[in-house]
Design a protein around this motif. Structure first.
Motif, PDB file in Angstrom:
ATOM      1  N   GLY A 102       0.793  -1.234   0.000  1.00  0.00           N
ATOM      2  CA  GLY A 102       0.000   0.000   0.000  1.00  0.00           C
ATOM      3  C   GLY A 102       0.827   1.286   0.000  1.00  0.00           C
ATOM      4  O   GLY A 102       0.699   2.111  -0.914  1.00  0.00           O
ATOM      5  N   PRO A 103       1.725   1.482   0.974  1.00  0.00           N
ATOM      6  CA  PRO A 103       2.471   2.749   1.041  1.00  0.00           C
ATOM      7  C   PRO A 103       3.415   2.978  -0.142  1.00  0.00           C
ATOM      8  O   PRO A 103       3.921   4.090  -0.307  1.00  0.00           O
ATOM      9  CB  PRO A 103       3.286   2.605   2.341  1.00  0.00           C
ATOM     10  N   TYR A 104       3.665   1.952  -0.931  1.00  0.00           N
ATOM     11  CA  TYR A 104       4.643   2.085  -2.031  1.00  0.00           C
ATOM     12  C   TYR A 104       3.985   2.285  -3.396  1.00  0.00           C
ATOM     13  O   TYR A 104       4.677   2.443  -4.398  1.00  0.00           O
ATOM     14  CB  TYR A 104       5.525   0.827  -2.099  1.00  0.00           C
ATOM     15  N   ILE A 105       2.663   2.264  -3.440  1.00  0.00           N
ATOM     16  CA  ILE A 105       1.990   2.253  -4.744  1.00  0.00           C
ATOM     17  C   ILE A 105       2.351   3.485  -5.591  1.00  0.00           C
ATOM     18  O   ILE A 105       2.692   3.364  -6.766  1.00  0.00           O
ATOM     19  CB  ILE A 105       0.461   2.073  -4.569  1.00  0.00           C
ATOM     20  N   GLU A 106       2.323   4.657  -4.967  1.00  0.00           N
ATOM     21  CA  GLU A 106       2.625   5.883  -5.723  1.00  0.00           C
ATOM     22  C   GLU A 106       4.055   5.862  -6.259  1.00  0.00           C
ATOM     23  O   GLU A 106       4.312   6.218  -7.406  1.00  0.00           O
ATOM     24  CB  GLU A 106       2.431   7.118  -4.832  1.00  0.00           C
ATOM     25  N   GLU A 107       4.981   5.437  -5.394  1.00  0.00           N
ATOM     26  CA  GLU A 107       6.394   5.422  -5.795  1.00  0.00           C
ATOM     27  C   GLU A 107       6.630   4.421  -6.929  1.00  0.00           C
ATOM     28  O   GLU A 107       7.388   4.689  -7.866  1.00  0.00           O
ATOM     29  CB  GLU A 107       7.253   5.073  -4.573  1.00  0.00           C
ATOM     30  N   LEU A 108       5.965   3.278  -6.847  1.00  0.00           N
ATOM     31  CA  LEU A 108       6.107   2.279  -7.915  1.00  0.00           C
ATOM     32  C   LEU A 108       5.627   2.864  -9.237  1.00  0.00           C
ATOM     33  O   LEU A 108       6.250   2.695 -10.282  1.00  0.00           O
ATOM     34  CB  LEU A 108       5.290   1.013  -7.580  1.00  0.00           C
ATOM     35  N   LYS A 109       4.519   3.570  -9.132  1.00  0.00           N
ATOM     36  CA  LYS A 109       3.957   4.200 -10.328  1.00  0.00           C
ATOM     37  C   LYS A 109       4.946   5.196 -10.917  1.00  0.00           C
ATOM     38  O   LYS A 109       5.188   5.211 -12.117  1.00  0.00           O
ATOM     39  CB  LYS A 109       2.679   4.950  -9.910  1.00  0.00           C
ATOM     40  N   SER A 110       5.541   6.003 -10.032  1.00  0.00           N
ATOM     41  CA  SER A 110       6.454   7.029 -10.539  1.00  0.00           C
ATOM     42  C   SER A 110       7.709   6.400 -11.151  1.00  0.00           C
ATOM     43  O   SER A 110       8.344   7.002 -12.009  1.00  0.00           O
ATOM     44  CB  SER A 110       6.824   8.029  -9.435  1.00  0.00           C
ATOM     45  N   LEU A 111       8.050   5.199 -10.727  1.00  0.00           N
ATOM     46  CA  LEU A 111       9.212   4.517 -11.319  1.00  0.00           C
ATOM     47  C   LEU A 111       8.849   3.797 -12.619  1.00  0.00           C
ATOM     48  O   LEU A 111       9.711   3.243 -13.298  1.00  0.00           O
ATOM     49  CB  LEU A 111       9.780   3.480 -10.338  1.00  0.00           C
ATOM     50  N   GLY A 112       7.570   3.770 -12.917  1.00  0.00           N
ATOM     51  CA  GLY A 112       7.131   3.084 -14.146  1.00  0.00           C
ATOM     52  C   GLY A 112       7.043   1.571 -13.969  1.00  0.00           C
ATOM     53  O   GLY A 112       7.016   0.824 -14.941  1.00  0.00           O
TER      54      GLY A 112
END
Ligand code: SAM
Length: 327
Positions: A102-112
């Motif tokens: 959950g807490p990593y979803i945005e960061e994963l998205k930003s890394l593609g």
């Protein structure tokens, strides 16, 4: 480019980043867990970065991060940042139980990083808790829906387990009817860390398919890439698809393009055998890159053609858990 002794191109690495997991799935390990490796016997995150770079330099263009549960490693994002900047690496995927993502979803998205496999063997809370021995269903379900609605390419991995979750097969397809996900049904494999004696399976891919067709007769076979382990289908009127992975029947070995490296450094060319080498001390010694490459080439040059051949060569008893060998 890595080519094995059967002329198969090896371009896909499954890299386990830990052997620890926060669930206790009963087909994977006993309730008390297994003998997890000491921290110093696991690759550090810097070593995992270096290993990935070496492997990409050898022609690996797809890395799947697995475990154990990848997100129990607090420094996992350091590795994912490194991977996303590696030239030549075209596909970064993650296999997770979706409890901690959950807490990593945005960061994963930003890394593609878009390709996420969620292991989920139940669509009813009771089934989930019985199998995983943990009360995490709501978190997993919410993270799953978040990943789908945030545009990730999500695949659900569901192991068909006699007397445990067969009643959830049709409901999970019903529920996922409106979502662009692939639900892949897998056969159980004999890597349960000694949690029970493994004889054989009742629910093979043919039985799972017949079960699905008896409820949804209008299914179409979909084309799949040559190296795919799943045979994929579309149910009429469903947004998503489903797939069958004959992981115990092993009908897909002929086109195997993968190599596994465990969190403790084992080089595994086939799940049904023994590791071909261990890279931990090699990584920590002089000329690491050169020697790691030599071990990898040696391992790739001695692969069995199929999982049955490897099992025959091995002749051992399967005592390992999938959490140690990187499922
Ligand atoms: N923790 C992550 C997860 O749950 O996806 C990654 C590691 S887990 C060991 C990887 C996959 O192995 C999961 O999809 C799990 O269901 C599968 N697995 C574990 N034990 C298995 C077994 N005995 N037979 C078949 N699949 C198994």
């Amino acid at each position: 480019m890595l080519v094995d002794n059967h002329n198969r191109k090896i371009n896909y690495l499954r890299l386990a980043v830990t052997d620890r997991c926060n669930l206790r799935c009963n087909y994977c390990m006993p309730s008390e867990g297994i003998q997890f490796a000491e921290s110093k016997k696991l690759f550090s995150i810097e070593e995992l970065c270096k290993l990935s770079e070496i492997m990409v330099g050898q022609g690996i263009d797809k890395i799947r991060i697995t475990g154990g549960e990848p997100f129990v490693r607090k420094d996992i994002m350091v590795l994912l940042h490194k991977l996303s900047a590696l030239e030549g690496l075209e596909d970064i995927s993650i296999t997770t139980n979706a409890t901690l993502i959950g807490p990593y979803i945005e960061e994963l998205k930003s890394l593609g990083i878009r390709n996420i496999n969620v292991s989920l063997d139940a669509i009813h809370k009771e089934t989930f808790e019985k199998i995983t021995r943990r009360d995490q269903y709501d978190i997993v379900y919410n993270n799953l829906i978040r990943l789908i609605t945030e545009g990730f390419n999500v695949r659900i991995n569901f192991i068909a387990l006699e007397n445990q979750n067969i009643q959830d097969i049709i409901p999970i397809l019903e529920l996922m009817k409106h979502y662009p996900v692939s639900v892949r049904f897998l056969e159980e494999m004999p890597f349960n860390g000694g949690s029970k004696k493994f004889e054989s399976i009742t629910w093979n891919y043919k039985k799972i398919l017949n079960h699905i067709i008896s409820e949804f007769p209008e299914v179409t076979l979909l084309p799949s890439p040559k190296t795919s382990t799943s045979v994929n289908y579309q149910i009429k009127g469903h947004k998503g698809t489903f797939g069958l992975i004959p992981s115990f029947s092993r009908t897909f070995c002929g086109s195997c393009n993968r190599l596994r490296i465990s969190a403790t450094g084992d080089v595994i060319t086939c799940l049904y055998g023994k590791p071909r080498a261990n890279l931990l001390d090699v990584m920590r010694s002089e000329n690491a890159e050169q020697n790691i490459t030599a071990h990898i080439l040696q391992a790739i040059g001695t692969r069995s053609k199929t999982g049955f051949e490897e099992q025959e060569r091995y002749k051992g008893v399967f005592e390992n858990s999938m959490t140690s060998i990187g499922g």
